[in-house]
Design an enzyme around this catalytic site. Structure first.
Site, PDB file in Angstrom:
ATOM      1  N   GLY A  60       0.836  -1.197   0.000  1.00 58.17           N
ATOM      2  CA  GLY A  60       0.000   0.000   0.000  1.00 58.17           C
ATOM      3  C   GLY A  60       0.864   1.237   0.000  1.00 58.17           C
ATOM      4  N   CYS A  87       5.396  -5.952   1.552  1.00 59.20           N
ATOM      5  CA  CYS A  87       5.769  -4.546   1.456  1.00 59.20           C
ATOM      6  C   CYS A  87       5.151  -3.734   2.603  1.00 59.20           C
ATOM      7  CB  CYS A  87       5.392  -4.011   0.075  1.00 59.20           C
ATOM      8  SG  CYS A  87       6.237  -2.486  -0.305  1.00 59.20           S
ATOM      9  N   TYR A  88       4.178  -2.870   2.329  1.00 62.17           N
ATOM     10  CA  TYR A  88       3.539  -2.166   3.461  1.00 62.17           C
ATOM     11  C   TYR A  88       2.990  -3.181   4.469  1.00 62.17           C
ATOM     12  CZ  TYR A  88       0.472   0.725   6.281  1.00 62.17           C
ATOM     13  OH  TYR A  88      -0.123   1.337   7.352  1.00 62.17           O
ATOM     14  N   HIS A 178       7.506  -7.527  -3.785  1.00 66.93           N
ATOM     15  CA  HIS A 178       6.178  -7.927  -4.278  1.00 66.93           C
ATOM     16  C   HIS A 178       6.268  -9.256  -5.033  1.00 66.93           C
ATOM     17  CE1 HIS A 178       3.807  -4.288  -3.408  1.00 66.93           C
ATOM     18  NE2 HIS A 178       4.987  -3.692  -3.466  1.00 66.93           N
ATOM     19  N   GLU A 180       3.895 -10.962  -6.161  1.00 64.71           N
ATOM     20  CA  GLU A 180       2.769 -11.164  -7.083  1.00 64.71           C
ATOM     21  C   GLU A 180       3.030 -10.621  -8.476  1.00 64.71           C
ATOM     22  OE1 GLU A 180       2.874  -9.495  -4.387  1.00 64.71           O
ATOM     23  OE2 GLU A 180       2.032  -7.492  -4.531  1.00 64.71           O
ATOM     24  N   SER A 231     -24.147  -8.736 -24.480  1.00 65.66           N
ATOM     25  CA  SER A 231     -23.427  -7.774 -25.324  1.00 65.66           C
ATOM     26  C   SER A 231     -22.771  -8.483 -26.495  1.00 65.66           C
ATOM     27  CB  SER A 231     -22.349  -7.080 -24.494  1.00 65.66           C
ATOM     28  OG  SER A 231     -21.326  -8.008 -24.182  1.00 65.66           O
ATOM     29  N   GLY A 232     -22.720  -9.814 -26.434  1.00 65.92           N
ATOM     30  CA  GLY A 232     -22.004 -10.540 -27.474  1.00 65.92           C
ATOM     31  C   GLY A 232     -20.566 -10.810 -27.067  1.00 65.92           C
ATOM     32  N   ASP A 235     -18.014 -12.349 -21.536  1.00 63.55           N
ATOM     33  CA  ASP A 235     -18.512 -12.338 -20.163  1.00 63.55           C
ATOM     34  C   ASP A 235     -20.027 -12.529 -20.084  1.00 63.55           C
ATOM     35  OD1 ASP A 235     -15.899 -11.703 -19.827  1.00 63.55           O
ATOM     36  OD2 ASP A 235     -16.250  -9.592 -19.388  1.00 63.55           O
ATOM     37  N   LYS A 377     -10.898 -12.640 -15.935  1.00 62.21           N
ATOM     38  CA  LYS A 377     -11.214 -12.902 -17.346  1.00 62.21           C
ATOM     39  C   LYS A 377     -10.801 -14.314 -17.798  1.00 62.21           C
ATOM     40  CE  LYS A 377     -12.563 -11.060 -21.249  1.00 62.21           C
ATOM     41  NZ  LYS A 377     -13.735 -10.192 -21.363  1.00 62.21           N
TER      42      LYS A 377
END
Ligand code: XMP
Length: 521
Positions: A60, A87-88, A178, A180, A231-232, A235, A377
């Site tokens: 953070g 980290c933080y 980090h 990640e 929406s096509g 998702d 996603k």
């Protein structure tokens, strides 16, 4: 708090890092169920009801010295579960447990660093170091200057003498870097070791998710009716097929054609859902409504908000026609739901208003069904495969809700949209012909609000310029431009200018994200 999963759960306490979501991704890749919650919402009562099997403190931007600096509740250290501070998260852990943190004057460290081992083996580091060192990504101002009682140092870097620390007896781990991010190449291994130490079984699979999601939809909806905005895109399509599997024809899909779709897109969507899946589908051609409202609008945020607002109106109109519809389904994803918090406690700065996140007004009178709220996603694609959607459909590049509106900087006209559609179709055809489609995260054409002079045959032309965009990305949060060959670019430019009336100049956008964004608006 309502439990969202019966699996072992890991809690990520978010202290506002820009990359907190990546922690969740790394864990999901290990089939571990986790949730991100901002530090302000993590109270003693929350912890007791969430009952995490392990906890991670994110990084953070704050300094533990600042008044009101974010802290975890004290009770987190009494849960008896493993904790990893990043980290933080490391600094705040040391601060809370009796160590010391110093301000970063002159010792701030940003970017690549190498950590070397110290003080013998630590199970968290099994298989981690290569040749007695490992590359990590640092990004910190303050640093730990004295570790808390019970802790030991297991790794150091030139500027971070406490790069890796642990209190093995309590299963508390804290790292300055980090793990990640991509630039800590073996970061995933650290998370793997951490969840192994915490006893996770890795039972969070897509097959399990599908069954649970279906059961959850049935429990939420019962025999009432749902409408789904299609929406096509991948998702909303995956959401629709999943919900149809759960409740059959009590689902009606509403496909809103806002006049901002790509060439042939509406026909494809209708064929796929109505004809292939037998899902009741209303094809709402509302292009006049949307294009009318967008007439003369050139501000990107006004465009987005206008489209978002009209979507809601249109849904409401069709929902009213479906007797007894009580729910609205949306393909909202996890990255849309979770926003990193800033130090001041508010959400991090808004770059763009995503129209499907804009907060549906309560007055709409429909309850939301969002079966993909917990997924990233790539996980949605995996679920789509699990549900048997055609691979060609699942592999489609993302297409934003506001559609071509945000690929048409400046005022939108029907003429420009028509030109854009054709140019985009030629470009995508080129990409497919060269077998590049699956290597690219997203590719599209933007039509520029500028006309330039050209010469074709013996005549002068005065037509629009366009920009080709193609990016590689893992999650859309960062991206790089795709390195097409000059030959490919030349051939594509020639085809677009020859085949698309209205364009006489083609450029290639080589901006990465950041500093650019993927879409032009
Ligand atoms: P940007 O342009 O912010 O886009 O770098 C990141 C990814 O998000 C997509 N995008 C949207 N998707 N509604 C959506 O569903 C939106 O309003 C929206 N805006 C951008 C974009 O296409 C890219 O994949």
């Amino acid at each position: 708090m309502q439990k969202t999963s019966s699996h072992d759960r890991l809690l990520i306490i978010d202290f506002g890092s820009q990359v907190t979501q990546l922690i969740a991704r790394r864990l999901r890749e290990l089939n571990v169920y986790c949730e991100i919650h901002p530090f302000q919402t993590v109270t003693d009562a929350f912890l007791a009801s969430f009952a995490p099997k392990a906890v991670i403190f994110s990084g953070g931007p704050a300094s533990v010295f600042t008044e009101g600096a974010p802290r975890p509740p004290k009770s987190v250290f009494d849960l008896g579960v493993p904790i990893l501070g990043i980290c933080y998260g490391q600094q705040v852990m040391m601060h809370c447990l009796g160590g010391k943190v110093e301000r970063g004057h002159g010792t701030a460290e940003f970017g690549r660093a190498f950590v070397t081992p110290k003080n013998g083996a630590l199970p968290l580091l099994d298989g981690w170091f290569t040749d007695n060192r490992e590359q990590v990504w640092m990004s910190h101002g303050d640093h730990v200057s004295e570790i808390a009682p019970g802790f030991e140092v297991y790794g150091t870097s030139p500027n971070a003498p406490f790069a890796i620390t642990a209190d093995v007896s309590r299963n508390f781990y804290a790292v300055q870097f980090h793990p990640e991010v991509h630039h800590t190449p073996k970061g995933a291994k650290l998370y793997e070791n951490f969840v192994r130490l915490a006893g996770f079984s890795g039972d969070w699979t897509m097959g399990a998710y599908r069954e649970e999601a279906i059961a959850k939809i049935r429990a939420q909806v019962g025999d009432r009716k749902v409408i789904c905005g299609l929406s096509g895109g991948v998702d909303s399509s995956v959401a629709a097929v999943l919900i149809h599997e759960a409740i059959g024809d009590n689902l009606t899909c509403v496909f809103v054609d806002h006049g901002l779709l790509r060439l042939g897109e509406a026909e494809e969507v209708v064929a796929m859902f109505r004809d292939n899946y037998n899902i009741p589908l209303i094809h709402a051609d509302e292009s006049d409504l949307f294009l009318g409202a967008l007439d003369g609008v050139s501000d990107p945020e006004v465009k987005r908000k206008t489209i978002g607002r009209l979507f809601i109106d249109v849904f409401q109109k069709y929902a009213n026609q479906i007797d007894g519809a009580e729910f609205l389904a949306q393909g909202t994803l996890y990255p849309d739901v979770i926003e990193s918090v800033s130090f001041s406690g508010g959400p991090s700065v808004t770059i763009k208003s995503h129209h499907n996140v804009g907060g549906l007004p309560e007055k709409m009178g429909l309850k939301l069904v969002e079966p993909l709220r917990e997924l990233f996603k790539d996980e949605v694609r995996a679920l789509g495969r699990e549900l048997g959607l055609p691979p060609s459909f699942i592999g489609r590049h993302p297409f934003p809700g506001p559609g071509l509106a945000i690929r048409c900087p400046g005022e939108i006209t029907r003429e420009k949209l028509e030109i854009l559609r054709h140019a985009d179709a030629v470009y995508i055809d080129q990409i497919r012909k060269h077998n590049l489609y699956d290597e690219i995260w997203q590719a599209f054409v933007a039509i520029l609000p500028v006309k330039t002079v050209g010469v074709m045959g013996d005549g002068r032309t005065y037509d629009f310029a366009c920009a080709l965009r193609a990016v590689t990305s893992v999650d859309g949060m960062t991206a790089d431009y795709y390195p097409f060959t000059h030959e490919f670019l030349g051939e594509t430019a020639t085809r677009i200018i020859n085949e698309v009336k209205g364009i006489n100049r083609v450029t290639y956008d080589i901006t990465s994200k950041p500093p650019g964004t993927i879409e032009w608006e």
